[in-house]
Write an enzyme that holds these catalytic residues in place. Structure first.
Site, PDB file in Angstrom:
ATOM      1  N   LEU A 108       0.845  -1.193   0.000  1.00 42.39           N
ATOM      2  CA  LEU A 108       0.000   0.000   0.000  1.00 42.39           C
ATOM      3  C   LEU A 108       0.885   1.249   0.000  1.00 42.39           C
ATOM      4  CD1 LEU A 108      -2.698  -1.128   2.601  1.00 42.39           C
ATOM      5  CD2 LEU A 108      -2.592  -1.545   0.137  1.00 42.39           C
ATOM      6  N   ALA A 138      -0.230   4.451  -1.655  1.00 45.84           N
ATOM      7  CA  ALA A 138      -1.019   5.485  -2.338  1.00 45.84           C
ATOM      8  C   ALA A 138      -1.163   6.768  -1.544  1.00 45.84           C
ATOM      9  CB  ALA A 138      -2.406   4.931  -2.665  1.00 45.84           C
ATOM     10  N   ARG A 173       1.832  15.061   6.457  1.00 50.18           N
ATOM     11  CA  ARG A 173       2.697  15.571   7.520  1.00 50.18           C
ATOM     12  C   ARG A 173       4.167  15.613   7.116  1.00 50.18           C
ATOM     13  NH1 ARG A 173       0.726  12.088  12.571  1.00 50.18           N
ATOM     14  NH2 ARG A 173      -0.134  10.759  10.932  1.00 50.18           N
ATOM     15  N   LYS A 180       5.458  10.325   0.060  1.00 47.81           N
ATOM     16  CA  LYS A 180       6.092   9.840   1.283  1.00 47.81           C
ATOM     17  C   LYS A 180       6.915   8.578   1.054  1.00 47.81           C
ATOM     18  CE  LYS A 180       3.746   7.747   4.606  1.00 47.81           C
ATOM     19  NZ  LYS A 180       2.929   7.490   5.817  1.00 47.81           N
ATOM     20  N   ASP A 218       5.419   2.132   4.269  1.00 45.14           N
ATOM     21  CA  ASP A 218       6.250   3.052   5.055  1.00 45.14           C
ATOM     22  C   ASP A 218       6.819   2.403   6.305  1.00 45.14           C
ATOM     23  OD1 ASP A 218       3.943   2.803   6.533  1.00 45.14           O
ATOM     24  OD2 ASP A 218       3.718   4.943   6.947  1.00 45.14           O
ATOM     25  N   GLU A 240      -9.114   0.725  15.278  1.00 43.18           N
ATOM     26  CA  GLU A 240      -8.343   1.940  15.022  1.00 43.18           C
ATOM     27  C   GLU A 240      -8.460   2.863  16.229  1.00 43.18           C
ATOM     28  OE1 GLU A 240      -6.449   2.453  12.320  1.00 43.18           O
ATOM     29  OE2 GLU A 240      -7.024   0.438  11.677  1.00 43.18           O
ATOM     30  N   ARG A 252      36.073  12.280  -8.911  1.00 40.16           N
ATOM     31  CA  ARG A 252      34.814  12.349  -9.634  1.00 40.16           C
ATOM     32  C   ARG A 252      34.621  11.089 -10.485  1.00 40.16           C
ATOM     33  NH1 ARG A 252      35.411  17.952 -12.538  1.00 40.16           N
ATOM     34  NH2 ARG A 252      33.506  17.258 -13.565  1.00 40.16           N
ATOM     35  N   ASN A 277      41.616  20.186 -20.140  1.00 35.73           N
ATOM     36  CA  ASN A 277      40.916  19.210 -20.986  1.00 35.73           C
ATOM     37  C   ASN A 277      39.762  19.788 -21.799  1.00 35.73           C
ATOM     38  OD1 ASN A 277      39.587  19.698 -18.553  1.00 35.73           O
ATOM     39  ND2 ASN A 277      38.580  17.708 -18.544  1.00 35.73           N
ATOM     40  N   ARG A 322      58.438  27.755 -21.591  1.00 32.20           N
ATOM     41  CA  ARG A 322      58.306  28.942 -20.743  1.00 32.20           C
ATOM     42  C   ARG A 322      59.313  29.982 -21.195  1.00 32.20           C
ATOM     43  NH1 ARG A 322      61.052  25.996 -15.527  1.00 32.20           N
ATOM     44  NH2 ARG A 322      63.226  26.280 -16.145  1.00 32.20           N
TER      45      ARG A 322
END
Length: 506
Positions: A12, A14, A19, A26, A109, A161, A339, A392, A446
């Site tokens: 579930l 949905a 909050r 969520k 959740d 509940e 990286r 580069n 140089r």
């Protein structure tokens, strides 16, 4: 008799999660390497379901796209209007009208749920031949949660509940974890009889238990061994609490498996990371994604690795690495940034204030400090001088630089790609290398140095520098015989060299 081993999992997912106060649904909030719903799907996987359905609603497109990435076999089922858990399961069951055997229902959740707990629930349900089985837990503070009400014999009487509970029922500390196993055929019949006559005006899935019990069917309770597994998440405070609990669990599991974690409270390891025995993780370290740390390696303090491989015996100190490969016995840091596509071979070194990107550093080669190495290949046993930049990018495209094996490049060099420095070649300090340097050659690029005597005293009179220069000039004696021997001096167009020394090249 045990029921058929045919199984369907329904998750579930949905709800909006108001909050959370987030544009992100969520169930998509991350928690140590997976989303909330990703953790639930991982916990359900060992149940060996024939099919998995995820009921989506708020942010349905986002959730469905995520499922396609992490669980492509899971089928999203749309609950366009959220009218309760019973309504959500009814929509899922209607989508699989031929389902038989066991239907396992989980909230999306509960990220701390262990696969072992789901497996134990399903096996207990099927062994007992129950019509429905609920996962329960004993908690210290049951506020906001549904209660398990038992009859005089200790069996399940009903699930209530909190909004609909009496004062006596609210005192019960055994709670409904929102995880269930049902007989598919009996569930289908009971879902069609659900009412919305309750405080929220919704179809409660928990009412199925009362309907089945009233019809003479067996309903059961399976108690979770660890109540923390049943904790859900309604806001970001609760999410942070779950993250800490999961961190502690993950760290404890790795330490028991032979990994040293010096400060578990500041070490965060994703559930998708793999560590080998005798790896050492120092404080303030985050290991994320698909990172792997081999045995004998030391990572930390102050390190973040994302999708990065660390070889046996390597050391990574105060560094950040993303999609990099650090070879065995290699050294990284402090204050280095690897990286994507940075690859360090055995015993290679990337040192202090060095950044690499799409760069292969060969075995035993070193980039010790203050340098950028991008789009490059460095051979074996070469040394890159301090303050070197691999240039580069020409404003349109990236180009590659190749440094051969056993090469020595001077400090403050710039390699303007595409360019190659051959095996055994040297480059002079302060050079901007724009042409290939052949193997064994010295590349110099140089201007020749010119000193203007007396300039400071004439142009900066009265300054501390001018006074120091005046004192030095007044006290200067005759040159000492042989002074300057042992120096390596490189001019602009030519070369003047002694038999030893390389102070112009690092």
């Amino acid at each position: 008799m045990p029921q058929s081993r045919t199984r369907t999992v329904v998750v579930l997912a949905a709800g909006e999660g108001k909050r959370m106060k987030s544009a992100l649904p969520k169930v998509l909030h991350p928690l140590l390497g997976r989303t909330l719903v990703g953790h639930v799907l991982a916990a359900a996987a060992p149940a060996a379901a024939d099919r998995t359905l995820v009921v989506v609603g708020h942010g349905a497109d986002q959730v469905a796209a995520h499922l396609a990435e992490v669980a492509p076999d899971a089928v999203p089922v749309l609950q366009a209007e959220q009218r309760g858990t019973g309504h959500a399961v009814r929509i899922a069951v209607e989508a699989i009208s031929d389902a038989e055997g066991t239907v396992v229902v989980l909230n999306g959740d509960v990220p701390l749920l262990r696969p072992e707990t789901v497996t134990a629930l399903v096996e207990a349900h099927e062994t007992a031949g129950a019509a429905a089985t609920v996962l329960a837990a004993e908690v210290a503070d049951p506020r906001g949660l549904g209660r398990i009400v038992r009859d005089a014999r200790g069996g399940l009487e009903q699930i209530v509940e909190e909004r609909d509970a009496t004062a006596e029922q609210r005192a019960i500390r055994e709670i409904n974890a929102g995880i269930y196993a049902f007989d598919a055929r009996l569930l289908r019949g009971a879902l069609g009889k659900l009412s919305t006559d309750n405080d929220q005006g919704e179809e409660y899935l928990t009412d199925v238990f009362g309907l089945l019990s009233a019809a003479g069917e067996a309903v059961a309770v399976h108690v979770a061994a660890d109540a923390t597994e049943t904790l859900g998440c309604n806001d970001r405070v609760e999410l942070a609490a779950l993250r800490r609990l999961l961190r502690d669990r993950v760290n404890a599991d790795w330490m028991r498996a032979g990994v040293s974690i010096l400060d578990p409270e500041t070490t965060w390891i994703d559930v998708t990371v793999r560590l080998e025995r005798d790896a050492l993780v120092d404080q303030n370290t985050q290991l994320r994604g698909s990172s792997v740390v081999a045995g004998g390696a030391t990572v930390g303090p102050d390190v973040t690795l994302i999708d990065t491989m660390v070889g046996a015996g390597a050391t990574v100190l105060r560094a950040h690495a993303v999609q990099a490969e650090i070879g065995p016995e290699a050294s990284v840091g402090p204050y280095a940034y690897l990286r994507p596509k940075s690859r360090l071979a055995r015993k290679a070194k990337v040192g202090t204030f060095v950044e690499t990107k799409n760069a292969a550093v060969g075995e035993g080669s070193k980039v010790p400090h203050l340098s950028y190495v991008g789009d490059a290949t460095i051979g074996e046993q070469s040394n890159i001088g301090a303050a070197t930049v691999f240039v580069n990018y020409d404003g349109v495209a990236k180009h590659h630089t190749t440094i051969g094996s056993h090469a020595r490049t001077g400090a403050d060099n710039m390699f303007v790609a595409p360019v190659t420095v051959g095996d055994g070649a040297y480059t002079a300090a302060g050079s901007v290398i724009i042409k290939d340097v052949p193997p064994g050659a010295l590349g110099v690029a140089r201007g020749e140095q010119r000193n203007i005597d007396g300039w400071v005293e004439r142009r900066r009179p009265g300054t501390a520098a001018a006074e120091a220069a005046s004192r030095a000039s007044a006290g200067a004696g005759a040159p000492v015989a042989g002074e300057g021997e042992g120096l390596h001096v490189v001019g602009g167009a030519g070369e003047r060299d002694s038999t030893s020394g390389d102070t112009a090249i690092e």
